[in-house]
Structure formats: structure tokens, C-alpha cells
Design a protein around this motif. Structure first.
Motif, mmCIF file in Angstrom:
data_model
loop_
_atom_site.group_PDB
_atom_site.id
_atom_site.type_symbol
_atom_site.label_atom_id
_atom_site.label_comp_id
_atom_site.label_asym_id
_atom_site.label_seq_id
_atom_site.Cartn_x
_atom_site.Cartn_y
_atom_site.Cartn_z
ATOM 1 N N TYR A 10 36.764 45.221 35.719
ATOM 2 C CA TYR A 10 36.252 43.922 36.164
ATOM 3 C C TYR A 10 37.417 42.963 36.378
ATOM 4 C CZ TYR A 10 37.054 42.264 31.405
ATOM 5 O OH TYR A 10 37.649 41.922 30.209
ATOM 6 N N PRO A 11 37.336 42.058 37.317
ATOM 7 C CA PRO A 11 36.333 42.089 38.382
ATOM 8 C C PRO A 11 36.662 43.216 39.341
ATOM 9 C CG PRO A 11 37.937 40.361 38.815
ATOM 10 C CD PRO A 11 38.286 40.958 37.481
ATOM 11 N N ASN A 12 35.700 43.657 40.060
ATOM 12 C CA ASN A 12 35.900 44.721 41.039
ATOM 13 C C ASN A 12 34.949 44.473 42.197
ATOM 14 O OD1 ASN A 12 36.859 47.038 42.207
ATOM 15 N ND2 ASN A 12 35.565 48.409 41.003
ATOM 16 N N PRO A 13 35.473 44.066 43.337
ATOM 17 C CA PRO A 13 36.860 43.980 43.782
ATOM 18 C C PRO A 13 37.647 42.909 43.022
ATOM 19 C CG PRO A 13 35.330 43.489 45.592
ATOM 20 C CD PRO A 13 34.524 43.728 44.387
ATOM 21 N N PHE A 14 38.992 43.039 43.095
ATOM 22 C CA PHE A 14 39.849 42.131 42.331
ATOM 23 C C PHE A 14 40.966 41.538 43.176
ATOM 24 C CE2 PHE A 14 42.098 46.131 42.048
ATOM 25 C CZ PHE A 14 43.437 45.796 41.975
ATOM 26 N N ASN A 15 41.426 40.389 42.754
ATOM 27 C CA ASN A 15 42.597 39.713 43.281
ATOM 28 C C ASN A 15 42.828 38.510 42.382
ATOM 29 O OD1 ASN A 15 44.681 38.559 44.645
ATOM 30 N ND2 ASN A 15 43.507 38.032 46.451
ATOM 31 N N PRO A 16 43.881 38.376 41.685
ATOM 32 C CA PRO A 16 45.109 39.150 41.774
ATOM 33 C C PRO A 16 45.219 40.266 40.737
ATOM 34 C CG PRO A 16 45.555 37.199 40.499
ATOM 35 C CD PRO A 16 44.093 37.151 40.904
ATOM 36 N N VAL A 18 43.074 43.148 37.783
ATOM 37 C CA VAL A 18 41.857 43.797 37.308
ATOM 38 C C VAL A 18 42.043 44.135 35.829
ATOM 39 C CG1 VAL A 18 42.623 46.119 38.010
ATOM 40 C CG2 VAL A 18 40.177 45.642 37.776
ATOM 41 N N HIS A 19 40.961 43.989 35.076
ATOM 42 C CA HIS A 19 40.979 44.299 33.649
ATOM 43 C C HIS A 19 40.381 45.690 33.453
ATOM 44 C CE1 HIS A 19 42.072 40.188 32.732
ATOM 45 N NE2 HIS A 19 41.199 39.842 33.667
ATOM 46 N N LEU A 20 41.122 46.552 32.770
ATOM 47 C CA LEU A 20 40.706 47.930 32.516
ATOM 48 C C LEU A 20 40.609 48.140 31.012
ATOM 49 C CD1 LEU A 20 43.225 49.547 34.997
ATOM 50 C CD2 LEU A 20 40.780 49.185 35.404
ATOM 51 N N SER A 21 39.657 48.953 30.601
ATOM 52 C CA SER A 21 39.560 49.301 29.184
ATOM 53 C C SER A 21 39.065 50.727 29.051
ATOM 54 C CB SER A 21 38.644 48.325 28.430
ATOM 55 O OG SER A 21 37.317 48.431 28.867
ATOM 56 N N LEU A 58 43.755 46.562 29.024
ATOM 57 C CA LEU A 58 44.975 46.222 29.731
ATOM 58 C C LEU A 58 44.628 45.618 31.072
ATOM 59 C CD1 LEU A 58 46.366 48.976 31.745
ATOM 60 C CD2 LEU A 58 45.132 49.742 29.758
ATOM 61 N N THR A 59 45.618 45.043 31.717
ATOM 62 C CA THR A 59 45.446 44.388 33.010
ATOM 63 C C THR A 59 46.428 44.992 34.001
ATOM 64 O OG1 THR A 59 44.803 42.350 31.899
ATOM 65 C CG2 THR A 59 45.513 42.151 34.167
ATOM 66 N N TRP A 60 45.964 45.203 35.250
ATOM 67 C CA TRP A 60 46.836 45.689 36.319
ATOM 68 C C TRP A 60 46.829 44.670 37.439
ATOM 69 C CZ3 TRP A 60 45.742 48.663 41.147
ATOM 70 C CH2 TRP A 60 46.917 49.141 41.733
ATOM 71 N N SER A 61 47.998 44.354 37.958
ATOM 72 C CA SER A 61 48.146 43.311 38.967
ATOM 73 C C SER A 61 48.242 43.842 40.395
ATOM 74 C CB SER A 61 49.389 42.477 38.653
ATOM 75 O OG SER A 61 50.538 43.300 38.743
#
Length: 93
Positions: A10-16, A18-21, A58-61
């Protein structure tokens, strides 16, 4: 957690970003969380190693050490010795 699993991004779609777990049921297995493009090429390894039991965040940019990636669809893969789980994420610009 009662199983290894990749939770919805989330959110998905994302900018800037996305949070992954993901959930870890036992710390006895090495895990890897990777990002692939739609051609199946590995573009980033976000984490790799042994993790304690529990949920990890974690977060991916939308970038790696080479720079930012273009808008598009990417695949997130959580994998271990006996399992692999994929999820599709969309980067908007």
C-alpha cells in the motif's frame, strides 16, 4: 504469524513510495524480498537474510543504487527455501 506470507502493498499504485510487509513464522529460514521488472529481470533486492518471527515492514521508493525506475508494473517476490510468493505493484509518475 502462522505462515510465511507477503502482505498487500500500500498504496498500490504508488508514488513516490510503497509500503511492503511480510510475515515470518520461524527464523530458521533465509528469506529474500526482491523487485523484478515485467521481463523477469531482478532490479532490486530489498532485504535478504534471517528474520525473527513476526511481521516486518519496509518502504521502497521505486529506485535502486543505479537510480529511479520509470513508471510501470513491477513484481515483488518474497522467497525462502520452500516457497515463493509474488505480488504486482504499479509505480505512477
Amino acid at each position: 504469524p502462522t505462515s510465511f506470507s507477503l502482505n498487500p502493498a500500500y498504496p498500490n499504485p504508488f508514488n513516490p513510495e510503497v509500503h511492503l510487509s511480510f510475515n515470518v513464522e520461524s527464523s530458521e529460514r533465509e528469506l529474500s524480498l526482491d523487485i523484478f521488472d515485467l521481463r523477469g529481470e531482478l532490479i532490486a533486492t530489498l532485504v535478504q537474510g534471517y528474520f525473527p518471527v513476526g511481521t516486518h515492514h519496509l518502504t521502497w521508493s521505486g529506485a535502486n543504487n543505479m537510480g529511479e525506475f520509470p513508471a510501470g508494473i513491477y513484481l515483488v517476490r518474497l522467497s525462502g527455501a520452500n516457497f515463493s510468493e509474488f505480488q504486482r505493484i504499479t509505480l505512477l509518475k
